[in-house]
Design a protein around this motif. Structure first.
Motif, PDB file in Angstrom:
ATOM      1  N   LYS A  12       0.937  -0.967  -0.023  1.00  0.00           N
ATOM      2  CA  LYS A  12      -0.265   0.179   0.322  1.00  0.00           C
ATOM      3  C   LYS A  12       0.919   1.370   0.106  1.00  0.00           C
ATOM      4  N   THR A  13      -0.008   2.143  -0.336  1.00  0.00           N
ATOM      5  CA  THR A  13       1.183   3.732  -0.577  1.00  0.00           C
ATOM      6  C   THR A  13      -0.225   4.547  -0.017  1.00  0.00           C
ATOM      7  N   ASP A  14      -0.013   5.650   0.777  1.00  0.00           N
ATOM      8  CA  ASP A  14      -0.756   6.346   0.740  1.00  0.00           C
ATOM      9  C   ASP A  14      -0.655   7.789  -0.108  1.00  0.00           C
ATOM     10  N   GLU A  15       1.010   7.748  -1.368  1.00  0.00           N
ATOM     11  CA  GLU A  15       0.965   8.889  -1.711  1.00  0.00           C
ATOM     12  C   GLU A  15       0.449   8.319  -2.792  1.00  0.00           C
ATOM     13  N   ALA A  16       0.605   9.518  -3.951  1.00  0.00           N
ATOM     14  CA  ALA A  16       0.116   9.526  -5.619  1.00  0.00           C
ATOM     15  C   ALA A  16       1.645   8.627  -6.243  1.00  0.00           C
ATOM     16  N   TYR A  17       1.048   7.868  -7.221  1.00  0.00           N
ATOM     17  CA  TYR A  17       2.823   7.126  -8.137  1.00  0.00           C
ATOM     18  C   TYR A  17       3.890   6.548  -7.130  1.00  0.00           C
ATOM     19  N   TRP A  18       3.380   5.548  -5.722  1.00  0.00           N
ATOM     20  CA  TRP A  18       3.624   4.799  -5.644  1.00  0.00           C
ATOM     21  C   TRP A  18       4.988   4.671  -4.910  1.00  0.00           C
ATOM     22  N   LYS A  19       5.014   6.495  -4.176  1.00  0.00           N
ATOM     23  CA  LYS A  19       5.789   6.788  -3.282  1.00  0.00           C
ATOM     24  C   LYS A  19       5.196   6.793  -2.036  1.00  0.00           C
ATOM     25  N   GLU A  20       6.917   5.884  -0.925  1.00  0.00           N
ATOM     26  CA  GLU A  20       6.546   5.395   0.562  1.00  0.00           C
ATOM     27  C   GLU A  20       5.528   4.405   0.178  1.00  0.00           C
ATOM     28  N   VAL A  21       6.226   3.196  -0.348  1.00  0.00           N
ATOM     29  CA  VAL A  21       4.817   2.002   0.003  1.00  0.00           C
ATOM     30  C   VAL A  21       5.331   0.940   0.565  1.00  0.00           C
ATOM     31  N   TRP A  22       4.840   0.217   1.626  1.00  0.00           N
ATOM     32  CA  TRP A  22       5.195  -0.876   2.388  1.00  0.00           C
ATOM     33  C   TRP A  22       4.251  -2.101   2.478  1.00  0.00           C
ATOM     34  N   ILE A  23       4.169  -2.536   2.660  1.00  0.00           N
ATOM     35  CA  ILE A  23       4.313  -4.269   2.807  1.00  0.00           C
ATOM     36  C   ILE A  23       4.238  -4.476   4.971  1.00  0.00           C
ATOM     37  N   ALA A  24       2.854  -5.518   5.052  1.00  0.00           N
ATOM     38  CA  ALA A  24       2.255  -5.812   5.794  1.00  0.00           C
ATOM     39  C   ALA A  24       1.570  -7.277   5.838  1.00  0.00           C
ATOM     40  N   VAL A  25       1.126  -7.374   7.235  1.00  0.00           N
ATOM     41  CA  VAL A  25      -0.145  -8.180   7.189  1.00  0.00           C
ATOM     42  C   VAL A  25      -1.234  -7.472   8.537  1.00  0.00           C
ATOM     43  N   ALA A  26      -2.491  -7.792   7.510  1.00  0.00           N
ATOM     44  CA  ALA A  26      -3.760  -7.454   8.074  1.00  0.00           C
ATOM     45  C   ALA A  26      -4.477  -7.679   8.056  1.00  0.00           C
ATOM     46  N   SER A  27      -5.732  -7.320   8.870  1.00  0.00           N
ATOM     47  CA  SER A  27      -6.911  -8.188   9.989  1.00  0.00           C
ATOM     48  C   SER A  27      -7.730  -8.135   9.633  1.00  0.00           C
ATOM     49  N   GLU A  28      -9.202  -9.425   9.146  1.00  0.00           N
ATOM     50  CA  GLU A  28     -10.360  -8.672   9.053  1.00  0.00           C
ATOM     51  C   GLU A  28     -10.901  -8.168  10.278  1.00  0.00           C
ATOM     52  N   ASP A  29      -9.692  -8.886  11.323  1.00  0.00           N
ATOM     53  CA  ASP A  29     -10.592  -8.762  12.939  1.00  0.00           C
ATOM     54  C   ASP A  29      -9.796  -7.300  13.589  1.00  0.00           C
ATOM     55  N   LYS A  30     -10.169  -6.563  13.575  1.00  0.00           N
ATOM     56  CA  LYS A  30      -9.557  -4.665  13.505  1.00  0.00           C
ATOM     57  C   LYS A  30      -9.726  -4.759  15.139  1.00  0.00           C
ATOM     58  N   THR A  31      -9.980  -6.061  16.098  1.00  0.00           N
ATOM     59  CA  THR A  31     -10.308  -5.671  17.750  1.00  0.00           C
ATOM     60  C   THR A  31      -8.502  -6.549  18.159  1.00  0.00           C
ATOM     61  N   ILE A  32      -8.059  -7.137  17.242  1.00  0.00           N
ATOM     62  CA  ILE A  32      -6.502  -7.835  17.088  1.00  0.00           C
ATOM     63  C   ILE A  32      -6.066  -7.040  17.957  1.00  0.00           C
ATOM     64  N   PRO A  33      -5.264  -7.130  19.264  1.00  0.00           N
ATOM     65  CA  PRO A  33      -3.768  -6.440  20.340  1.00  0.00           C
ATOM     66  C   PRO A  33      -2.982  -6.349  19.449  1.00  0.00           C
ATOM     67  N   LEU A  34      -2.343  -5.315  19.457  1.00  0.00           N
ATOM     68  CA  LEU A  34      -1.002  -5.092  18.592  1.00  0.00           C
ATOM     69  C   LEU A  34      -0.210  -7.070  19.139  1.00  0.00           C
ATOM     70  N   GLN A  35       0.895  -7.546  17.721  1.00  0.00           N
ATOM     71  CA  GLN A  35       0.782  -8.548  18.638  1.00  0.00           C
ATOM     72  C   GLN A  35       3.070  -8.082  18.999  1.00  0.00           C
ATOM     73  N   PRO A  36       3.389  -8.797  19.498  1.00  0.00           N
ATOM     74  CA  PRO A  36       4.883  -8.863  18.991  1.00  0.00           C
ATOM     75  C   PRO A  36       5.613  -9.011  17.885  1.00  0.00           C
ATOM     76  N   LYS A  37       5.755  -8.094  17.259  1.00  0.00           N
ATOM     77  CA  LYS A  37       6.893  -7.809  15.596  1.00  0.00           C
ATOM     78  C   LYS A  37       7.426  -8.955  14.882  1.00  0.00           C
ATOM     79  N   LEU A  38       6.567  -9.132  14.100  1.00  0.00           N
ATOM     80  CA  LEU A  38       7.476 -10.151  13.259  1.00  0.00           C
ATOM     81  C   LEU A  38       8.401 -10.114  12.791  1.00  0.00           C
ATOM     82  N   ASP A  39       9.396 -10.877  13.079  1.00  0.00           N
ATOM     83  CA  ASP A  39      10.442 -11.057  12.015  1.00  0.00           C
ATOM     84  C   ASP A  39      11.233 -10.610  11.113  1.00  0.00           C
TER      85      ASP A  39
END
Length: 95
Positions: A12-39
């Motif tokens: 995903k990017t919040d900017e136009a033209y693919w500036k500052e693009v990131w990759i992550a895992v998201a969930s349909e369940d928005k109540t998941i508490p923060l987990q330890p960061k995956l390696d």
């Protein structure tokens, strides 16, 4: 990871033209508490990405619309990085 909820990889990017693009895992369940960061991620978990996240190519200044980046895109370096990162993410969730 809670196997009863659907998780998905986002690029995903919040900017136009693919500036500052990131990759992550998201969930349909928005109540998941923060987990330890995956390696497989370089950045700490957030509300939207409870397992952490990484900039594409781990470069906060990435801007794939920048003409200087076109050779890397043309040589599929960005695509290879994304494929490798997806494999890393999958490996993190196999446990």
């Amino acid at each position: 990871m809670n196997s009863k909820k659907n998780h998905f990889i986002v690029i995903k990017t919040d900017e136009a033209y693919w500036k500052e693009v990131w990759i992550a895992v998201a969930s349909e369940d928005k109540t998941i508490p923060l987990q330890p960061k995956l390696d497989c991620f370089t950045r700490e978990p957030t509300q939207n990405y409870p397992y952490g996240w990484s900039w594409i190519s781990d470069n906060e200044g990435n801007n794939w619309h920048d003409i200087a980046q076109y050779p890397a895109i043309g040589k599929e370096e960005v695509l290879k990085w994304i494929k490798n990162k997806i494999r890393e993410i999958e490996d993190c969730f196999k446990d």
